[in-house]
Design a protein around this motif. Structure first.
Motif, PDB file in Angstrom:
ATOM      1  N   ARG A  37       0.301  -2.026  14.109  1.00  0.00           N
ATOM      2  CA  ARG A  37       1.291  -0.943  14.153  1.00  0.00           C
ATOM      3  C   ARG A  37       1.315  -0.189  15.469  1.00  0.00           C
ATOM      4  NH1 ARG A  37       0.790   1.873   8.199  1.00  0.00           N
ATOM      5  NH2 ARG A  37       1.430   0.051   6.994  1.00  0.00           N
ATOM      6  N   SER A  38       0.206  -0.192  16.214  1.00  0.00           N
ATOM      7  CA  SER A  38       0.154   0.555  17.478  1.00  0.00           C
ATOM      8  C   SER A  38       0.394  -0.328  18.698  1.00  0.00           C
ATOM      9  CB  SER A  38      -1.199   1.262  17.614  1.00  0.00           C
ATOM     10  OG  SER A  38      -2.245   0.303  17.762  1.00  0.00           O
ATOM     11  N   TYR A  42       5.403  -3.925  20.566  1.00  0.00           N
ATOM     12  CA  TYR A  42       6.406  -3.680  19.529  1.00  0.00           C
ATOM     13  C   TYR A  42       6.994  -2.275  19.630  1.00  0.00           C
ATOM     14  CZ  TYR A  42       5.412  -8.112  17.347  1.00  0.00           C
ATOM     15  OH  TYR A  42       5.289  -9.458  17.103  1.00  0.00           O
ATOM     16  N   GLU A  43       7.093  -1.770  20.826  1.00  0.00           N
ATOM     17  CA  GLU A  43       7.737  -0.469  21.026  1.00  0.00           C
ATOM     18  C   GLU A  43       9.240  -0.677  21.174  1.00  0.00           C
ATOM     19  OE1 GLU A  43       5.648   1.060  24.421  1.00  0.00           O
ATOM     20  OE2 GLU A  43       4.084   1.936  23.168  1.00  0.00           O
ATOM     21  N   TYR A  46      11.723  -3.272  19.096  1.00  0.00           N
ATOM     22  CA  TYR A  46      10.883  -4.105  18.229  1.00  0.00           C
ATOM     23  C   TYR A  46      10.053  -3.289  17.228  1.00  0.00           C
ATOM     24  CZ  TYR A  46      11.857  -7.666  21.794  1.00  0.00           C
ATOM     25  OH  TYR A  46      12.466  -8.530  22.661  1.00  0.00           O
ATOM     26  N   ALA A  47      10.060  -1.976  17.345  1.00  0.00           N
ATOM     27  CA  ALA A  47       9.185  -1.113  16.533  1.00  0.00           C
ATOM     28  C   ALA A  47       9.378  -1.295  15.032  1.00  0.00           C
ATOM     29  CB  ALA A  47       9.381   0.348  16.925  1.00  0.00           C
ATOM     30  N   SER A  51       6.499  -1.379  11.817  1.00  0.00           N
ATOM     31  CA  SER A  51       6.280   0.002  11.370  1.00  0.00           C
ATOM     32  C   SER A  51       5.641   0.096   9.984  1.00  0.00           C
ATOM     33  CB  SER A  51       7.585   0.800  11.412  1.00  0.00           C
ATOM     34  OG  SER A  51       8.507   0.272  10.487  1.00  0.00           O
TER      35      SER A  51
END
Length: 196
Positions: A37-38, A42-43, A46-47, A51
């Protein structure tokens, strides 16, 4: 980028000394979920994909999940329980039938230390051990260059699947090979030697 130290502040950068790869245990589930998740990969757009993602004890039990753990013990491979709680630097999950690298993550602060390379080499060894000849990977688009550099061969494109995945993803195949075999590759960083 994940919380904690910034990339340049990570001790031992560029080295995998003091890192062991071991089978994931049920108690690793929360740490693996946090790592997914961090992930800085994937920011932004793509988050949404990670999530709500969860690597639960049931997933760990059902698949071959291995973690790269940082340890200070020089005999960590045989040390036992004391190294099992070290900081998790990355992990992968291998599904055996059909053979697929389902997940692979390296903590943002551990990038550049060779953890990903060690995980791929370990995954190939595990695949060989269970009798698999090649492993499929559906790549997150920003990871495409990494997989190519590790000797994965392009095998197609997996189309977007809204609403879960809004973008096409490159598909690769990792040849497993025999120990000592050099797997030729036309791109990336050159041929890959399969270690035992």
């Amino acid at each position: 980028m994940g919380k904690g130290r910034r990339r340049g502040e990570f001790p031992g950068r560029g080295s995998t000394a003091g890192v062991v790869i071991r089978r994931a245990e049920e108690r690793d589930a929360a740490r693996l979920t946090r790592l997914v998740r961090s992930s800085g990969a994937y920011e932004g757009r793509y988050a949404a994909m990670v999530s709500g993602y969860r690597v639960g004890p049931d997933y760990i039990e059902a698949h071959r999940v291995f973690v790269a753990v940082e340890t200070d013990s020089p005999n960590a491979e045989s040390a036992g329980a004391e190294f099992r709680t070290g900081r998790v630097l990355g992990f992968y999950s291998l599904i055996s039938d059909p053979a697929e690298l389902d997940l692979m993550f390296v903590a943002d602060e551990a990038q550049g230390r060779g953890i990903g390379r060690r995980l791929v080499e370990h995954m190939r060894g595990e695949a060989r051990r269970i009798g698999v000849e090649s492993v499929r990977v559906v790549s997150h688009p920003p990871a495409e260059g990494f997989y190519r550099s590790m000797g994965a061969r392009p095998s197609g494109t997996v189309p977007a699947n809204p609403p879960a995945v809004m973008w096409d993803r490159p598909e690769f195949t990792f040849p497993v090979g025999e120990p000592g075999e050099v797997i030729p590759w036309q791109g990336g960083s050159g041929p890959v030697s399969v270690e035992a």
